[in-house]
Scaffold this motif. Structure first.
Motif, PDB file in Angstrom:
ATOM      1  N   VAL A 122       1.172  -1.082   0.134  1.00 23.07           N
ATOM      2  CA  VAL A 122       0.429   0.126   0.297  1.00 23.07           C
ATOM      3  C   VAL A 122       0.849   1.202   0.153  1.00 23.07           C
ATOM      4  O   VAL A 122       1.887   1.407   1.479  1.00 23.07           O
ATOM      5  CB  VAL A 122      -1.368   0.305   1.079  1.00 23.07           C
ATOM      6  CG1 VAL A 122      -2.144   1.244   0.806  1.00 23.07           C
ATOM      7  CG2 VAL A 122      -1.753  -0.952   1.279  1.00 23.07           C
ATOM      8  N   ILE A 123       0.377   2.449  -1.405  1.00 21.21           N
ATOM      9  CA  ILE A 123       1.414   3.382  -1.529  1.00 21.21           C
ATOM     10  C   ILE A 123       1.409   4.291  -0.936  1.00 21.21           C
ATOM     11  O   ILE A 123       0.242   4.618  -1.602  1.00 21.21           O
ATOM     12  CB  ILE A 123       2.348   2.874  -2.714  1.00 21.21           C
ATOM     13  CG1 ILE A 123       2.903   1.918  -2.190  1.00 21.21           C
ATOM     14  CG2 ILE A 123       3.286   4.682  -3.159  1.00 21.21           C
ATOM     15  CD1 ILE A 123       3.268   1.389  -4.417  1.00 21.21           C
ATOM     16  N   ALA A 124       1.136   5.148  -0.433  1.00 17.15           N
ATOM     17  CA  ALA A 124       1.179   6.495  -0.016  1.00 17.15           C
ATOM     18  C   ALA A 124       1.668   7.763  -0.380  1.00 17.15           C
ATOM     19  O   ALA A 124       2.916   7.289  -0.330  1.00 17.15           O
ATOM     20  CB  ALA A 124       1.272   6.926   1.976  1.00 17.15           C
ATOM     21  N   VAL A 125       0.781   9.090  -1.149  1.00 16.51           N
ATOM     22  CA  VAL A 125       1.637   9.206  -1.764  1.00 16.51           C
ATOM     23  C   VAL A 125       0.901  11.277  -1.731  1.00 16.51           C
ATOM     24  O   VAL A 125      -0.409  10.912  -1.542  1.00 16.51           O
ATOM     25  CB  VAL A 125       1.129   9.211  -3.376  1.00 16.51           C
ATOM     26  CG1 VAL A 125       1.667  10.392  -4.468  1.00 16.51           C
ATOM     27  CG2 VAL A 125       2.123   7.929  -4.050  1.00 16.51           C
ATOM     28  N   ASP A 126       1.709  11.980  -1.067  1.00 16.76           N
ATOM     29  CA  ASP A 126       1.315  13.209  -0.029  1.00 16.76           C
ATOM     30  C   ASP A 126       2.779  14.177  -1.188  1.00 16.76           C
ATOM     31  O   ASP A 126       3.617  13.729  -0.873  1.00 16.76           O
ATOM     32  CB  ASP A 126       0.937  13.212   0.713  1.00 16.76           C
ATOM     33  CG  ASP A 126      -0.128  14.301   1.431  1.00 16.76           C
ATOM     34  OD1 ASP A 126      -0.509  13.667   1.468  1.00 16.76           O
ATOM     35  OD2 ASP A 126       0.755  15.353   1.028  1.00 16.76           O
ATOM     36  N   ILE A 127       2.240  15.788  -0.665  1.00 18.24           N
ATOM     37  CA  ILE A 127       3.061  16.121  -0.580  1.00 18.24           C
ATOM     38  C   ILE A 127       4.080  16.331   0.940  1.00 18.24           C
ATOM     39  O   ILE A 127       4.347  17.666   1.032  1.00 18.24           O
ATOM     40  CB  ILE A 127       3.193  17.438  -1.465  1.00 18.24           C
ATOM     41  CG1 ILE A 127       2.003  18.377  -0.880  1.00 18.24           C
ATOM     42  CG2 ILE A 127       2.776  17.271  -3.066  1.00 18.24           C
ATOM     43  CD1 ILE A 127       1.573  19.746  -1.583  1.00 18.24           C
ATOM     44  N   ASP A 128       3.315  15.883   1.599  1.00 17.71           N
ATOM     45  CA  ASP A 128       3.753  16.199   3.333  1.00 17.71           C
ATOM     46  C   ASP A 128       4.089  15.635   3.808  1.00 17.71           C
ATOM     47  O   ASP A 128       4.023  14.509   4.404  1.00 17.71           O
ATOM     48  CB  ASP A 128       2.599  16.914   3.941  1.00 17.71           C
ATOM     49  CG  ASP A 128       2.548  17.618   5.063  1.00 17.71           C
ATOM     50  OD1 ASP A 128       3.667  17.691   6.528  1.00 17.71           O
ATOM     51  OD2 ASP A 128       1.466  18.290   5.689  1.00 17.71           O
TER      52      ASP A 128
ATOM     53  N   VAL B 148       5.162   7.968  -0.899  1.00 17.77           N
ATOM     54  CA  VAL B 148       5.713   8.781  -1.654  1.00 17.77           C
ATOM     55  C   VAL B 148       5.825  10.495  -1.851  1.00 17.77           C
ATOM     56  O   VAL B 148       4.542  11.129  -1.568  1.00 17.77           O
ATOM     57  CB  VAL B 148       6.010   8.162  -2.921  1.00 17.77           C
ATOM     58  CG1 VAL B 148       5.953   9.342  -4.144  1.00 17.77           C
ATOM     59  CG2 VAL B 148       6.127   6.729  -3.187  1.00 17.77           C
ATOM     60  N   ASN B 149       6.640  10.615  -1.049  1.00 15.35           N
ATOM     61  CA  ASN B 149       6.863  12.433  -1.347  1.00 15.35           C
ATOM     62  C   ASN B 149       6.384  12.960  -2.982  1.00 15.35           C
ATOM     63  O   ASN B 149       7.175  13.229  -3.250  1.00 15.35           O
ATOM     64  CB  ASN B 149       7.151  13.340  -0.717  1.00 15.35           C
ATOM     65  CG  ASN B 149       6.862  14.968  -0.657  1.00 15.35           C
ATOM     66  OD1 ASN B 149       6.881  15.936  -1.126  1.00 15.35           O
ATOM     67  ND2 ASN B 149       7.301  15.163   0.675  1.00 15.35           N
ATOM     68  N   SER B 150       5.477  13.540  -3.072  1.00 16.68           N
ATOM     69  CA  SER B 150       5.263  14.090  -4.978  1.00 16.68           C
ATOM     70  C   SER B 150       6.018  14.870  -5.504  1.00 16.68           C
ATOM     71  O   SER B 150       5.589  15.741  -6.100  1.00 16.68           O
ATOM     72  CB  SER B 150       3.964  13.760  -5.304  1.00 16.68           C
ATOM     73  OG  SER B 150       3.212  14.180  -4.434  1.00 16.68           O
ATOM     74  N   ARG B 151       5.892  15.848  -4.271  1.00 16.99           N
ATOM     75  CA  ARG B 151       6.621  17.321  -4.371  1.00 16.99           C
ATOM     76  C   ARG B 151       7.686  17.309  -5.261  1.00 16.99           C
ATOM     77  O   ARG B 151       8.163  18.796  -5.610  1.00 16.99           O
ATOM     78  CB  ARG B 151       6.726  17.800  -2.775  1.00 16.99           C
ATOM     79  CG  ARG B 151       6.454  19.987  -2.483  1.00 16.99           C
ATOM     80  CD  ARG B 151       7.312  20.282  -1.459  1.00 16.99           C
ATOM     81  NE  ARG B 151       6.221  20.356  -0.680  1.00 16.99           N
ATOM     82  CZ  ARG B 151       5.077  21.053  -1.317  1.00 16.99           C
ATOM     83  NH1 ARG B 151       5.033  22.419  -1.949  1.00 16.99           N
ATOM     84  NH2 ARG B 151       3.778  21.181  -0.601  1.00 16.99           N
ATOM     85  N   GLY B 152       8.982  15.881  -4.521  1.00 14.70           N
ATOM     86  CA  GLY B 152      10.257  16.743  -5.728  1.00 14.70           C
ATOM     87  C   GLY B 152      10.353  14.923  -5.822  1.00 14.70           C
ATOM     88  O   GLY B 152      11.892  14.623  -6.180  1.00 14.70           O
ATOM     89  N   THR B 153       9.771  14.424  -6.377  1.00 16.08           N
ATOM     90  CA  THR B 153       9.680  13.128  -7.182  1.00 16.08           C
ATOM     91  C   THR B 153       8.200  12.588  -7.990  1.00 16.08           C
ATOM     92  O   THR B 153       7.561  12.996  -7.662  1.00 16.08           O
ATOM     93  CB  THR B 153       9.600  11.852  -6.160  1.00 16.08           C
ATOM     94  OG1 THR B 153      10.858  11.814  -5.071  1.00 16.08           O
ATOM     95  CG2 THR B 153       9.662  10.816  -6.314  1.00 16.08           C
ATOM     96  N   ASP B 154       8.699  12.171  -8.882  1.00 18.13           N
ATOM     97  CA  ASP B 154       7.886  11.769  -9.572  1.00 18.13           C
ATOM     98  C   ASP B 154       6.777  10.812  -8.941  1.00 18.13           C
ATOM     99  O   ASP B 154       7.416   9.862  -8.957  1.00 18.13           O
ATOM    100  CB  ASP B 154       8.206  11.767 -11.271  1.00 18.13           C
ATOM    101  CG  ASP B 154       7.209  10.799 -12.509  1.00 18.13           C
ATOM    102  OD1 ASP B 154       5.617  10.881 -12.160  1.00 18.13           O
ATOM    103  OD2 ASP B 154       7.438  11.144 -13.488  1.00 18.13           O
ATOM    104  N   PRO B 155       5.720  11.745  -9.388  1.00 19.41           N
ATOM    105  CA  PRO B 155       4.948   9.642  -7.970  1.00 19.41           C
ATOM    106  C   PRO B 155       4.813   8.354  -9.221  1.00 19.41           C
ATOM    107  O   PRO B 155       4.306   7.613  -8.964  1.00 19.41           O
ATOM    108  CB  PRO B 155       3.777  10.655  -7.486  1.00 19.41           C
ATOM    109  CG  PRO B 155       3.368  11.650  -8.650  1.00 19.41           C
ATOM    110  CD  PRO B 155       4.739  12.273  -9.281  1.00 19.41           C
ATOM    111  N   VAL B 156       4.583   8.720 -10.499  1.00 12.64           N
ATOM    112  CA  VAL B 156       3.942   8.333 -11.494  1.00 12.64           C
ATOM    113  C   VAL B 156       5.157   7.055 -11.534  1.00 12.64           C
ATOM    114  O   VAL B 156       4.719   5.535 -11.338  1.00 12.64           O
ATOM    115  CB  VAL B 156       3.445   8.292 -13.063  1.00 12.64           C
ATOM    116  CG1 VAL B 156       3.720   7.324 -13.762  1.00 12.64           C
ATOM    117  CG2 VAL B 156       2.396   8.990 -12.772  1.00 12.64           C
TER     118      VAL B 156
END
Length: 361
Positions: A207-213, A229-237
């Motif tokens: 279970v992968i959680a994606v957020d910017i915080d 996954v912090n999508s603020r600095g990483t391509d979440p896809v």
């Protein structure tokens, strides 16, 4: 004889909410009067306050609530004074075309109380989501009051009335997460974390959680996230694909509801994977996707209404899982507040400082 109670009212669009005295009538046929014990502060309440849902002001806010039945109206046979209940904003009618086809979670004629609650001068209040539970007492249709185990703390139990049920059901009912599935959840607020919890309980192996915080991502692990996954600095896809053997997730849940997160969710699915949108978009938002990608990637694109739940079936199950320690409802309660602190709770919500502020009466 109407009951005079304190309640939180949104009198005008965009204006701060007010604590006022309102009148709640005795229950009529098929209605129950509920003494509210706790009610969560949900984004939907803020949407009502800001006029994003409608313009039927004044609104009586609040809908994620638990309490005790105080009175029942004529014809109510399955509830009695003293019953401990969680309130639901969907109460299937049993007669519409969806109910008759065995899909009551899509009921097109959900029941609400027929008698209005009013201001002292007689002005009718529009109860948010047909409940209006930022109040010492509220009037609802009997089908909206679901009896649950009274051992559950009201500040935790009430949250299954909206946000927790929406997220949990998005994973379990709409997404159909099963044993061994990989799941990605975009947005780790209350609904997203409930989706994470639901996916974990359903047997997802990742279970992968994606957020910017990062604070929210840290919190997501409490509810069952195996990766963040912090999508603020990483391509979440790309990050989700890397965590799933280069394929993408079997089920992706968008708990944000923005065009950019929907596109991300669409692309981070495995071929023939399922995308579930449970985050509520603004009415003016639009999405543009290449038609060839819709065809070639296959799978399913779904929206989840209230987690496709049946409250009478699902609320007691979630409460049982809470009491057995399998569902951490207490983890969603960031703070408890008084009725006159709802406006401050909206500020905390905007700032991302809380999963849920809960009014305790």
């Amino acid at each position: 004889m109407p009951h005079e109670v304190h309640a939180v009212v949104a009198a005008k669009q965009g204006a701060p909410v007010e604590l006022q005295t309102i009148l709640v009538p005795d229950p009529g046929p098929g209605e129950v009067l509920v003494a509210v014990q706790a009610c969560g502060v949900c984004h939907t309440d803020l949407h009502y306050r800001d006029g994003a849902i409608g313009d039927d002001f004044p609104y009586l806010l609040g809908h994620e609530a638990a309490g005790v039945v105080e009175e029942v109206g004529p014809g109510v046979s399955d509830l009695a004074p003293g019953d401990y209940v969680v309130l639901a904003w969907r109460a299937p009618c049993g007669n519409c075309r969806s109910c008759r086809r065995g899909r009551p979670w899509y009921c097109f004629d959900s029941r609400n109380a027929a008698r209005p609650m009013t201001m002292l001068d007689g002005t009718e209040l529009t109860a948010a989501l047909g409940i209006g539970a930022f109040a010492e007492k509220t009037l609802v249709a009997a089908g909206q009051a679901v009896k649950v185990d009274p051992n559950a703390r009201p500040e935790a139990a009430g949250l299954i009335g909206c946000g927790v049920m929406a997220g949990y059901g998005a994973a379990v009912h709409t997404g159909g997460v099963g044993s061994g599935d990989t799941v990605a959840v975009i947005g780790c607020g209350g609904v997203g974390n409930a989706a994470i919890a639901g996916a974990s309980i359903a047997g997802a192996r990742r279970v992968i959680a994606v957020d910017i915080d990062d604070r929210k991502l840290d919190g997501a692990t409490r509810f069952g996230a195996t990766d963040t996954v912090n999508s603020r600095g990483t391509d979440p896809v790309e990050a989700v694909r890397a965590l799933t053997g280069g394929h993408g997730a079997d089920v992706v849940i968008d708990a944000v509801g923005r065009p950019e997160t929907y596109r991300q969710a669409f692309s981070m699915r495995d071929l023939a994977g399922t995308l579930v949108q449970v985050g509520v978009p603004d009415p003016d938002m639009r999405i543009d996707l290449p038609l060839i990608d819709l065809f070639s990637r296959g799978g399913a694109l779904k929206s989840s209404w209230y987690g496709d739940c049946l409250p009478s079936r699902d609320f007691p199950v979630l409460i049982d899982r809470y009491l057995s320690g399998r569902l951490d409802l207490d983890g969603f309660v960031t703070e408890t507040i008084a009725l006159d602190e709802v406006e401050s709770a909206f500020d905390a919500m905007r700032d991302g400082r809380v999963l849920r502020s809960v009014v305790v009466l």
